[in-house]
Design a protein around this motif. Structure first.
Motif, PDB file in Angstrom:
ATOM      1  N   ASP A  58       0.948  -1.338  -0.058  1.00  0.00           N
ATOM      2  CA  ASP A  58      -0.632  -0.139   0.416  1.00  0.00           C
ATOM      3  C   ASP A  58       1.265   0.969  -0.055  1.00  0.00           C
ATOM      4  OD1 ASP A  58       0.856   0.273   2.592  1.00  0.00           O
ATOM      5  OD2 ASP A  58      -1.371   0.061   2.891  1.00  0.00           O
ATOM      6  N   GLY A  59       2.183   1.224   0.084  1.00  0.00           N
ATOM      7  CA  GLY A  59       3.277   2.546  -0.180  1.00  0.00           C
ATOM      8  C   GLY A  59       2.981   2.840   0.871  1.00  0.00           C
ATOM      9  N   LYS A  60       2.434   2.951   2.354  1.00  0.00           N
ATOM     10  CA  LYS A  60       1.928   3.542   3.698  1.00  0.00           C
ATOM     11  C   LYS A  60       3.769   3.551   3.828  1.00  0.00           C
ATOM     12  CE  LYS A  60      -1.704   2.202   5.393  1.00  0.00           C
ATOM     13  NZ  LYS A  60      -3.166   1.054   5.642  1.00  0.00           N
ATOM     14  N   LEU A  61       4.103   1.799   4.053  1.00  0.00           N
ATOM     15  CA  LEU A  61       5.144   1.968   5.475  1.00  0.00           C
ATOM     16  C   LEU A  61       6.818   2.727   4.779  1.00  0.00           C
ATOM     17  CD1 LEU A  61       5.394  -1.345   6.688  1.00  0.00           C
ATOM     18  CD2 LEU A  61       5.347   0.255   7.653  1.00  0.00           C
ATOM     19  N   LEU A  62       6.341   2.603   2.988  1.00  0.00           N
ATOM     20  CA  LEU A  62       7.967   3.454   2.541  1.00  0.00           C
ATOM     21  C   LEU A  62       7.341   3.984   2.639  1.00  0.00           C
ATOM     22  CD1 LEU A  62       7.328   1.051  -0.736  1.00  0.00           C
ATOM     23  CD2 LEU A  62       9.109   0.707   0.720  1.00  0.00           C
ATOM     24  N   CYS A  63       6.861   5.288   2.450  1.00  0.00           N
ATOM     25  CA  CYS A  63       6.241   6.402   3.355  1.00  0.00           C
ATOM     26  C   CYS A  63       6.774   7.231   4.237  1.00  0.00           C
ATOM     27  CB  CYS A  63       5.001   7.416   2.725  1.00  0.00           C
ATOM     28  SG  CYS A  63       4.529   6.647   1.143  1.00  0.00           S
ATOM     29  N   LYS A  64       6.603   6.293   5.195  1.00  0.00           N
ATOM     30  CA  LYS A  64       6.990   6.409   7.151  1.00  0.00           C
ATOM     31  C   LYS A  64       8.393   6.219   6.885  1.00  0.00           C
ATOM     32  CE  LYS A  64       2.746   5.055   8.774  1.00  0.00           C
ATOM     33  NZ  LYS A  64       1.856   4.706   9.811  1.00  0.00           N
ATOM     34  N   LEU A  65       8.788   5.418   5.861  1.00  0.00           N
ATOM     35  CA  LEU A  65      10.499   5.403   6.105  1.00  0.00           C
ATOM     36  C   LEU A  65      11.063   6.053   5.578  1.00  0.00           C
ATOM     37  CD1 LEU A  65      13.157   2.589   6.086  1.00  0.00           C
ATOM     38  CD2 LEU A  65      11.967   2.346   4.207  1.00  0.00           C
ATOM     39  N   ILE A  66      10.923   6.099   4.218  1.00  0.00           N
ATOM     40  CA  ILE A  66      11.691   7.809   4.045  1.00  0.00           C
ATOM     41  C   ILE A  66      11.285   9.294   4.777  1.00  0.00           C
ATOM     42  CG2 ILE A  66       9.889   8.870   1.877  1.00  0.00           C
ATOM     43  CD1 ILE A  66      13.825   8.143   1.463  1.00  0.00           C
ATOM     44  N   ASN A  67      10.304   8.835   5.232  1.00  0.00           N
ATOM     45  CA  ASN A  67      10.213  10.507   6.182  1.00  0.00           C
ATOM     46  C   ASN A  67      11.401  10.657   7.725  1.00  0.00           C
ATOM     47  OD1 ASN A  67       8.546  11.615   4.242  1.00  0.00           O
ATOM     48  ND2 ASN A  67       6.425  11.539   5.372  1.00  0.00           N
ATOM     49  N   ASN A  74      10.815  18.970   7.738  1.00  0.00           N
ATOM     50  CA  ASN A  74      11.464  18.281   6.706  1.00  0.00           C
ATOM     51  C   ASN A  74      11.274  16.999   5.776  1.00  0.00           C
ATOM     52  OD1 ASN A  74      13.130  19.128   4.378  1.00  0.00           O
ATOM     53  ND2 ASN A  74      14.811  19.123   5.761  1.00  0.00           N
ATOM     54  N   GLU A  75      10.751  16.443   5.983  1.00  0.00           N
ATOM     55  CA  GLU A  75       9.748  15.380   5.370  1.00  0.00           C
ATOM     56  C   GLU A  75       9.138  15.652   4.366  1.00  0.00           C
ATOM     57  OE1 GLU A  75       8.622  16.146   8.708  1.00  0.00           O
ATOM     58  OE2 GLU A  75       9.044  14.917   9.731  1.00  0.00           O
ATOM     59  N   PRO A  76       9.655  15.120   3.324  1.00  0.00           N
ATOM     60  CA  PRO A  76       9.069  14.816   1.252  1.00  0.00           C
ATOM     61  C   PRO A  76       7.766  14.135   1.283  1.00  0.00           C
ATOM     62  CG  PRO A  76      10.759  13.047   1.979  1.00  0.00           C
ATOM     63  CD  PRO A  76      10.806  13.129   3.322  1.00  0.00           C
ATOM     64  N   ILE A  77       7.053  13.465   1.820  1.00  0.00           N
ATOM     65  CA  ILE A  77       6.315  13.291   1.173  1.00  0.00           C
ATOM     66  C   ILE A  77       5.043  14.020   2.675  1.00  0.00           C
ATOM     67  CG2 ILE A  77       4.463  11.324   1.199  1.00  0.00           C
ATOM     68  CD1 ILE A  77       6.605   9.733   0.439  1.00  0.00           C
ATOM     69  N   ALA A  78       5.040  14.901   2.438  1.00  0.00           N
ATOM     70  CA  ALA A  78       3.374  16.079   3.130  1.00  0.00           C
ATOM     71  C   ALA A  78       2.558  15.039   3.383  1.00  0.00           C
ATOM     72  CB  ALA A  78       3.311  16.950   3.134  1.00  0.00           C
ATOM     73  N   GLN A  95       5.402   8.410  -4.815  1.00  0.00           N
ATOM     74  CA  GLN A  95       6.839   9.107  -4.351  1.00  0.00           C
ATOM     75  C   GLN A  95       7.102   8.907  -2.791  1.00  0.00           C
ATOM     76  OE1 GLN A  95       2.930  10.554  -1.748  1.00  0.00           O
ATOM     77  NE2 GLN A  95       2.690  11.713  -2.929  1.00  0.00           N
ATOM     78  N   PHE A  96       7.965   7.294  -2.970  1.00  0.00           N
ATOM     79  CA  PHE A  96       8.131   6.731  -2.377  1.00  0.00           C
ATOM     80  C   PHE A  96       9.838   6.757  -2.924  1.00  0.00           C
ATOM     81  CE2 PHE A  96      10.895   3.308  -2.022  1.00  0.00           C
ATOM     82  CZ  PHE A  96      11.573   3.541  -0.334  1.00  0.00           C
ATOM     83  N   LEU A  97       9.565   6.234  -4.588  1.00  0.00           N
ATOM     84  CA  LEU A  97       9.881   6.185  -5.389  1.00  0.00           C
ATOM     85  C   LEU A  97      11.403   7.063  -5.532  1.00  0.00           C
ATOM     86  CD1 LEU A  97       9.105   3.201  -7.555  1.00  0.00           C
ATOM     87  CD2 LEU A  97      11.196   3.556  -6.047  1.00  0.00           C
ATOM     88  N   LYS A  98      10.535   8.578  -5.769  1.00  0.00           N
ATOM     89  CA  LYS A  98      10.893  10.041  -6.170  1.00  0.00           C
ATOM     90  C   LYS A  98      11.992  10.329  -4.986  1.00  0.00           C
ATOM     91  CE  LYS A  98       7.366  11.143  -9.280  1.00  0.00           C
ATOM     92  NZ  LYS A  98       5.364  11.544  -9.695  1.00  0.00           N
ATOM     93  N   ALA A  99      11.379  10.091  -3.534  1.00  0.00           N
ATOM     94  CA  ALA A  99      12.207  10.663  -2.688  1.00  0.00           C
ATOM     95  C   ALA A  99      13.161  10.158  -2.348  1.00  0.00           C
ATOM     96  CB  ALA A  99      10.742  10.949  -1.616  1.00  0.00           C
ATOM     97  N   ALA A 100      13.178   8.812  -2.837  1.00  0.00           N
ATOM     98  CA  ALA A 100      14.329   7.804  -2.161  1.00  0.00           C
ATOM     99  C   ALA A 100      15.797   7.917  -3.338  1.00  0.00           C
ATOM    100  CB  ALA A 100      14.274   5.949  -2.596  1.00  0.00           C
ATOM    101  N   GLU A 101      15.047   8.732  -4.581  1.00  0.00           N
ATOM    102  CA  GLU A 101      15.790   8.820  -5.525  1.00  0.00           C
ATOM    103  C   GLU A 101      16.713  10.770  -5.239  1.00  0.00           C
ATOM    104  OE1 GLU A 101      16.472   9.940 -10.705  1.00  0.00           O
ATOM    105  OE2 GLU A 101      15.317   8.649  -9.438  1.00  0.00           O
TER     106      GLU A 101
END
Length: 199
Positions: A58-67, A74-78, A95-101
């Motif tokens: 679902d991408g939630k964990l990935l977004c929390k991870l990158i944040n 200063n988190e990339p995913i608001a 969004q996670f992939l863009k933030a990781a890059e």
């Protein structure tokens, strides 16, 4: 997950080779890191590629991870969506992939959204998470949580400075790459176009 029938022939062989690259030990290390890094009460998934995919899908964990790898505020995913709609979940993965890059993961190490969403290449998902963890350990900015031995540190830049005098001295040295003329002679050679003399 997409409703796809079984693959046959060459497609099946290719898929089996991709599945062989998946590392169950790495999976458990990545799961532990994600749980520690996110710092919340996250349920530990059962072992196995299928469960790992469902856990991250679902991408939630990935977004929390990158944040969590960025300082507070200063988190990339608001906004992380709780939506169960497929396109929203795939958007979060993107969004996670863009933030990781942007964080510094090389483009060649980043998986495609369908690799995770459809479970096509979970080894690629592992590679991306490994690269992200290695970068986080290497940056050493205080945002990484967990055991530093879980990931390899990336090589740091090591600039060397030479003075003008050192550079001038280097011009006088003949490097061994250029070869040597020691022991070379033209004895036994014949002129151009002459037949070999066999005695």
């Amino acid at each position: 997950m997409a409703n796809r029938g079984p693959s046959y022939g060459l497609s099946r062989e290719v898929q089996e080779k991709i599945e062989q690259k998946y590392d169950p030990e790495l999976e458990s290390r990545l799961v532990n890191w994600i749980i520690v890094q996110c710092g919340e009460q996250i349920e530990h998934p059962p072992p196995g590629r299928q469960h790992f995919q469902t856990w991250l899908m679902d991408g939630k964990l990935l977004c929390k991870l990158i944040n969590s790898l960025h300082p507070k505020g200063n988190e990339p995913i608001a906004k992380i969506s709780e939506s169960k709609m497929a396109f929203k979940q795939m958007e979060q993965i993107s969004q996670f992939l863009k933030a990781a890059e942007i964080y510094g993961v090389r483009t060649t190490d980043i998986f495609q959204t369908v690799d995770l969403w459809e479970g096509k290449d979970m080894a690629a998902v592992q590679r991306t998470l490994m690269a992200l963890g290695s970068l986080a350990v290497t940056k050493d900015d205080g945002c990484y949580k967990g055991d530093p031995s879980w990931f390899h540190r990336k090589a740091q830049q090591n600039r060397r400075g030479f003075s003008e005098e050192q550079l001038r001295q280097g011009q006088n040295v003949i490097g061994l790459q250029m070869g040597s003329n020691k022991g070379a002679s033209q004895s036994g050679m014949t002129g151009y176009g002459m037949p070999r003399q066999i005695i």
